[in-house]
Design a protein around this motif. Structure first.
Motif, short mmCIF file in Angstrom:
data_model
loop_
_atom_site.label_atom_id
_atom_site.label_comp_id
_atom_site.label_asym_id
_atom_site.label_seq_id
_atom_site.Cartn_x
_atom_site.Cartn_y
_atom_site.Cartn_z
N ARG A 128 51.17 -9.15 33.78
CA ARG A 128 49.99 -8.86 34.60
C ARG A 128 49.55 -7.40 34.42
O ARG A 128 48.37 -7.12 34.31
N ARG A 175 47.83 -7.00 31.12
CA ARG A 175 46.47 -7.56 31.14
C ARG A 175 45.51 -6.63 31.89
O ARG A 175 44.37 -6.43 31.47
N LEU A 176 45.98 -6.07 32.99
CA LEU A 176 45.16 -5.14 33.75
C LEU A 176 44.80 -3.92 32.90
O LEU A 176 43.64 -3.52 32.84
N ASP A 195 44.74 -3.75 29.66
CA ASP A 195 43.81 -4.19 28.61
C ASP A 195 42.38 -4.25 29.14
O ASP A 195 41.44 -3.85 28.44
N GLN A 196 42.20 -4.75 30.34
CA GLN A 196 40.86 -4.86 30.92
C GLN A 196 40.25 -3.46 31.14
O GLN A 196 39.07 -3.27 30.93
N PHE A 197 41.06 -2.53 31.58
CA PHE A 197 40.55 -1.18 31.80
C PHE A 197 40.23 -0.47 30.50
O PHE A 197 39.33 0.35 30.45
N ALA A 206 39.21 -1.92 27.77
CA ALA A 206 38.09 -2.56 27.08
C ALA A 206 36.80 -1.85 27.44
O ALA A 206 36.59 -1.41 28.55
#
Length: 190
Positions: free
Chosen positions: A179, A182-183, A185-187, A189
């Motif tokens: 998790r 993934r968090l 990675d989202q930031f 991007a």
């Protein structure tokens, strides 16, 4: 050394012993057991000595929280400085979650217990904006044209949510690291 210097050093040592004992009791058992009577028994000071340093248990909890914010700031600073700009958010996020997981009672007094510590105003004690500032500095490295403060607040809220949901058994414990990745990675991007 003057008598005043010696007294100041003794008072500082007493205060440090009281806060470290309160913190140790909270980590071992819970904040519910941190009472002046229990502290008095643990450190062999009378209750009036404890009250000489802290007018209330609220004052004591806030002092412990401020120590925690100083420690958290140090952990985040080291993580950010040791990482490349593109990896800073991940390093800071992992340092933040590690700190929270390793110090659950301290994290509680910093973020979930009701205190009089104010985060948002100009009257916030310096350790509070310093910790936020380290999160913000990491986010600033990847923000490009996005609002840095909004991104920082969302990162902070997401980390806090993952920590608390995981600690309370509301989400699968074996997926915590995934998790966080993934968090991050989202930031990262754009």
């Amino acid at each position: 050394m003057t008598i005043d210097d010696r007294r100041l050093r003794e008072r500082t040592a007493q205060r440090r012993l009281i806060t470290s004992t309160a913190r140790a009791l909270a980590e071992k058992e819970s904040w519910d057991v941190v009472t002046t009577r229990r502290l008095s028994a643990e450190i062999e000071y009378s209750q009036p000595v404890i009250y000489k340093h802290f007018a209330s248990l609220e004052d004591l909890a806030e002092a412990v929280a401020l120590e925690g914010f100083d420690e958290l700031t140090d952990a985040l600073t080291h993580a950010r400085r040791d990482a490349s700009p593109e990896d800073a958010v991940g390093a800071v996020a992992r340092a933040y979650t590690s700190y929270a997981i390793e110090n659950p009672a301290l994290y509680d007094v910093m973020f979930t217990r009701v205190t009089r510590l104010s985060f948002g105003g100009d009257d916030a004690p310096p350790p509070l904006p310093a910790a936020y500032g380290e999160l913000r500095a990491a986010v600033a490295m990847i923000a490009v044209e996005r609002d840095i403060d909004i991104l920082t607040e969302v990162l902070w809220a997401a980390l806090h949510g993952l920590i608390m949901l995981g600690r309370n058994g509301r989400i699968r414990p074996d997926k915590f690291n995934e998790r966080i990745s993934r968090l991050i990675d989202q930031f990262s991007a754009r």
